[in-house]
Write a protein that holds these residues in place. Structure first.
Motif, PDB file in Angstrom:
ATOM      1  N   SER A 251       2.379  -4.130  -2.637  1.00  0.00           N
ATOM      2  CA  SER A 251       3.011  -3.393  -1.538  1.00  0.00           C
ATOM      3  C   SER A 251       2.275  -3.620  -0.221  1.00  0.00           C
ATOM      4  O   SER A 251       2.896  -3.808   0.833  1.00  0.00           O
ATOM      5  CB  SER A 251       3.056  -1.903  -1.860  1.00  0.00           C
ATOM      6  N   ILE A 255       4.432  -5.305   2.793  1.00  0.00           N
ATOM      7  CA  ILE A 255       4.781  -4.425   3.907  1.00  0.00           C
ATOM      8  C   ILE A 255       4.041  -4.839   5.175  1.00  0.00           C
ATOM      9  O   ILE A 255       4.602  -4.787   6.279  1.00  0.00           O
ATOM     10  CB  ILE A 255       4.513  -2.952   3.538  1.00  0.00           C
ATOM     11  N   ASN A 274       1.776   2.642   8.107  1.00  0.00           N
ATOM     12  CA  ASN A 274       1.074   1.420   7.718  1.00  0.00           C
ATOM     13  C   ASN A 274       0.651   1.528   6.261  1.00  0.00           C
ATOM     14  O   ASN A 274       0.173   2.586   5.836  1.00  0.00           O
ATOM     15  CB  ASN A 274      -0.147   1.195   8.606  1.00  0.00           C
ATOM     16  N   PRO A 275       0.828   0.455   5.478  1.00  0.00           N
ATOM     17  CA  PRO A 275       0.453   0.519   4.065  1.00  0.00           C
ATOM     18  C   PRO A 275      -1.048   0.497   3.891  1.00  0.00           C
ATOM     19  O   PRO A 275      -1.790   0.029   4.769  1.00  0.00           O
ATOM     20  CB  PRO A 275       1.084  -0.757   3.493  1.00  0.00           C
ATOM     21  N   ASN A 279      -1.695   2.530  -2.581  1.00  0.00           N
ATOM     22  CA  ASN A 279      -0.777   3.523  -2.022  1.00  0.00           C
ATOM     23  C   ASN A 279      -0.533   4.694  -2.982  1.00  0.00           C
ATOM     24  O   ASN A 279       0.583   5.224  -3.071  1.00  0.00           O
ATOM     25  CB  ASN A 279       0.539   2.850  -1.645  1.00  0.00           C
ATOM     26  N   VAL A 328       4.553   5.399   1.368  1.00  0.00           N
ATOM     27  CA  VAL A 328       5.014   4.026   1.161  1.00  0.00           C
ATOM     28  C   VAL A 328       5.523   3.809  -0.260  1.00  0.00           C
ATOM     29  O   VAL A 328       6.516   3.114  -0.491  1.00  0.00           O
ATOM     30  CB  VAL A 328       3.870   3.035   1.488  1.00  0.00           C
ATOM     31  N   TYR A 352      10.532   3.935   8.487  1.00  0.00           N
ATOM     32  CA  TYR A 352       9.573   3.396   7.510  1.00  0.00           C
ATOM     33  C   TYR A 352      10.275   2.749   6.320  1.00  0.00           C
ATOM     34  O   TYR A 352       9.752   1.798   5.731  1.00  0.00           O
ATOM     35  CB  TYR A 352       8.513   4.418   7.102  1.00  0.00           C
ATOM     36  N   TRP A 353      11.468   3.221   5.945  1.00  0.00           N
ATOM     37  CA  TRP A 353      12.225   2.533   4.898  1.00  0.00           C
ATOM     38  C   TRP A 353      12.526   1.085   5.319  1.00  0.00           C
ATOM     39  O   TRP A 353      12.538   0.178   4.479  1.00  0.00           O
ATOM     40  CB  TRP A 353      13.531   3.274   4.606  1.00  0.00           C
ATOM     41  N   GLU A 355      10.713  -0.903   6.674  1.00  0.00           N
ATOM     42  CA  GLU A 355       9.519  -1.724   6.459  1.00  0.00           C
ATOM     43  C   GLU A 355       9.379  -2.173   4.998  1.00  0.00           C
ATOM     44  O   GLU A 355       8.499  -2.961   4.680  1.00  0.00           O
ATOM     45  CB  GLU A 355       8.255  -0.938   6.844  1.00  0.00           C
ATOM     46  N   LEU A 356      10.241  -1.674   4.111  1.00  0.00           N
ATOM     47  CA  LEU A 356       9.947  -1.750   2.676  1.00  0.00           C
ATOM     48  C   LEU A 356      10.744  -2.777   1.879  1.00  0.00           C
ATOM     49  O   LEU A 356      10.415  -3.031   0.719  1.00  0.00           O
ATOM     50  CB  LEU A 356      10.196  -0.363   2.039  1.00  0.00           C
ATOM     51  N   SER A 359       8.956  -5.488  -0.222  1.00  0.00           N
ATOM     52  CA  SER A 359       8.144  -4.985  -1.336  1.00  0.00           C
ATOM     53  C   SER A 359       9.025  -4.615  -2.517  1.00  0.00           C
ATOM     54  O   SER A 359       8.627  -4.779  -3.675  1.00  0.00           O
ATOM     55  CB  SER A 359       7.297  -3.789  -0.895  1.00  0.00           C
TER      56      SER A 359
END
Length: 533
Positions: A251, A255, A274-275, A279, A328, A352-353, A355-356, A359
């Protein structure tokens, strides 16, 4: 109710990233899978049909255990049973365990999920769609959830707290209830609110139980299913993905790379989270602290706890419930244990979703459709009348307060406070001076420019002083403008981020939720303004 709409961008309260996303801008298409349109759910269903049957069985068993002491509706029970069926999918929203639901948008999130599930059933009748509220029981930031705003005051639960908030005892909430009771009054609607608060918080032992009761009472008729991820059996399903995150840092790498891509698309897009290299938190006995790797050993931050790699693997396999995903990792957990098609959240959550996705691909888990929850401004009959008398449009009311006041003062003033014509005339005069300097001595160009700037600044100052004088002269009008905007935008923020639902319930009573269900279209992607007709 009258229903008006405004673009999210025009409100001024949503980031460029979210506005570009919901407007379907080409540059952000790389950040998601399917855009939230009704016809796109067909492909999402197809992708999610791979959801394991074994996971469905674990999910249903866990939910029935979580609901064993909850009196709910037959529809909610049917929805739980249906999750074992391969043709049943979920629509999910999530929220913290805010005291008495916290801000008003708690309702809007769940209304969005329920309405979307109903729309999907109409469009795809061969499938079942279950609205789900994910309780963030493992969060540990007590200061974020220990209060709600009521009639301009902060009603707060004061106590020492640590660890996951869902584990907290409800002892001490009697004092909060007394304060709320004194302020809410004695009307029929007030009596119902007091009974609801008392039954939720004074008759349940933990904040998780209280929140489940409250959400169930509000939405059981619509069949809402409430999920608590703080569950050993559910976390056993997450175990392979925990290991990938902790030991391979999948992740973190994916990310981090995606954040770089987002900044290349537009450096002004906000990076919401930020990851970390790991996590997950370690969750036990009032502790929820980060796990940190150093030289092949694993430490629990701010404690004496430590593990070798072999010891940590053993701990994971024997006690998966002790490992709590951070912001995250939680989205992945949700998609691992639920046959989910869509996540509904606010602007910050969707940021933030977005950004994922990469991953999720690395973990081989389908990425859900992301939908911005409904947002609304509810205007009472009295407030509507005030806006009408002041000739304030709905577009106007979203302006920053100084801009609203300046605009309306200019409109109603009996003198012209706009010096634009004078500035244009000044510019024309200086064109001649620039030409003269060019023909004689170019070294004077700088002096001419400085003089132009000085004189324009002087006009700006005169305009500001005149506007200020008019504001004093029209002080009563300014106060009325300020008062109505402050009513609709408490603390100069969106109503839904400040008010608790209880204030609207006092006004609308049992009609409140039906009004929201009727007025809020989850796929409309517009900000809604609701007024009494």
């Amino acid at each position: 109710m009258d229903i008006d709409c405004l673009s999210f961008r025009k409100t001024g309260y949503f980031s460029n990233l979210i506005c570009d996303y919901i407007e379907g801008k080409n540059e952000v298409e790389v950040l998601y899978n399917q855009f939230p349109k009704l016809e796109n759910f067909k492909a999402q269903i197809k992708e999610k049909e791979s959801f394991p049957v074994a996971h469905r069985k674990v999910l249903v068993k866990a939910l029935k255990n979580q609901y064993k002491n909850v009196k709910t509706s037959s529809l909610t029970s049917e929805h739980i049973d249906s999750l074992e069926n391969e043709r049943t999918f979920t629509v999910v929203t999530g929220h913290q365990l805010n005291l008495f639901t916290g801000p008003l948008y708690f309702l809007y999130k769940i209304v969005s999920a329920i309405n979307l599930a109903n729309k999907l059933k109409e469009e795809y009748p061969d499938y079942n769609f279950v609205p789900v509220y994910w309780m963030a029981t493992e969060d540990h930031d007590f200061e974020e959830i220990n209060y709600f705003n009521f009639q301009g005051k902060k009603i707060q639960w004061n106590k020492e707290a640590s660890g996951a908030v869902g584990h907290l005892s409800t002892k001490g909430l009697e004092e909060v209830f007394e304060i709320f009771s004194l302020g809410v009054g004695g009307s029929k609607n007030a009596t119902h609110l007091k009974e609801l608060f008392a039954k939720a918080y004074l008759e349940h032992e933990t904040l998780t139980e209280a929140t489940r009761f409250l959400a169930n009472e509000l939405f059981k008729v619509q069949g809402l299913v409430i999920v608590d991820g703080d569950d050993k059996n559910l976390k056993e399903l997450l175990l392979p993905y925990m290991k990938k995150d902790i030991f391979e840092q999948v992740s973190f790498h994916d990310i981090s790379n995606r954040i770089e891509e987002i900044q290349k698309i537009n450096s002004d897009y906000p990076i919401q989270v930020n990851p970390r290299e790991i996590n997950y938190f370690y969750l036990i006995d009032g502790i929820r602290e980060r796990i940190i790797e150093q030289d092949g050993n694993y430490f629990v931050n701010d404690t004496q706890l430590s593990f070798s790699k072999e010891e940590l693997i053993k701990e994971l396999e024997e006690y998966p419930e002790r490992f709590s995903p951070n912001v995250v990792a939680r989205p992945l957990y949700q998609e691992v244990i639920l046959p989910n098609l869509c996540y509904i959240g606010g602007g910050g959550e969707l940021a933030y979703w977005l950004e994922l996705q990469s991953s999720f691909e690395s973990m081989d888990i389908p990425f859900p459709i992301l939908l911005l929850r409904n947002s609304a401004l509810v205007i009472t009959g009295k407030q509507k009348e005030k806006l009408k008398k002041l000739n304030v449009s709905y577009d106007d009311v979203f302006l920053k307060q100084h801009s609203l006041i300046n605009k309306k003062i200019r409109e109603i003033s009996n003198i012209d406070i706009d010096f634009s014509p004078q500035k244009e005339l000044l510019e024309e005069q200086f064109k001649g001076m620039y030409n003269l300097a060019e023909k004689t001595d170019k070294s004077f160009l700088g002096a001419v420019k400085a003089q132009e700037v000085k004189q324009k600044k002087g006009l700006d100052n005169l305009e500001k002083r005149l506007l200020k004088a008019q504001k004093r002269k029209l002080e009563d009008h300014v106060m009325r403008l300020t008062d109505i905007q402050n009513e609709l935008f408490p603390n100069q923020s969106l109503q839904e981020r400040q008010l608790n639902f209880s204030e609207l319930y006092l006004e609308y009573g049992e009609a409140l939720l039906p009004m929201l269900f009727k007025s809020l279209n989850p796929l409309d992607l517009s900000f809604v303004i609701l007024t009494k007709n």
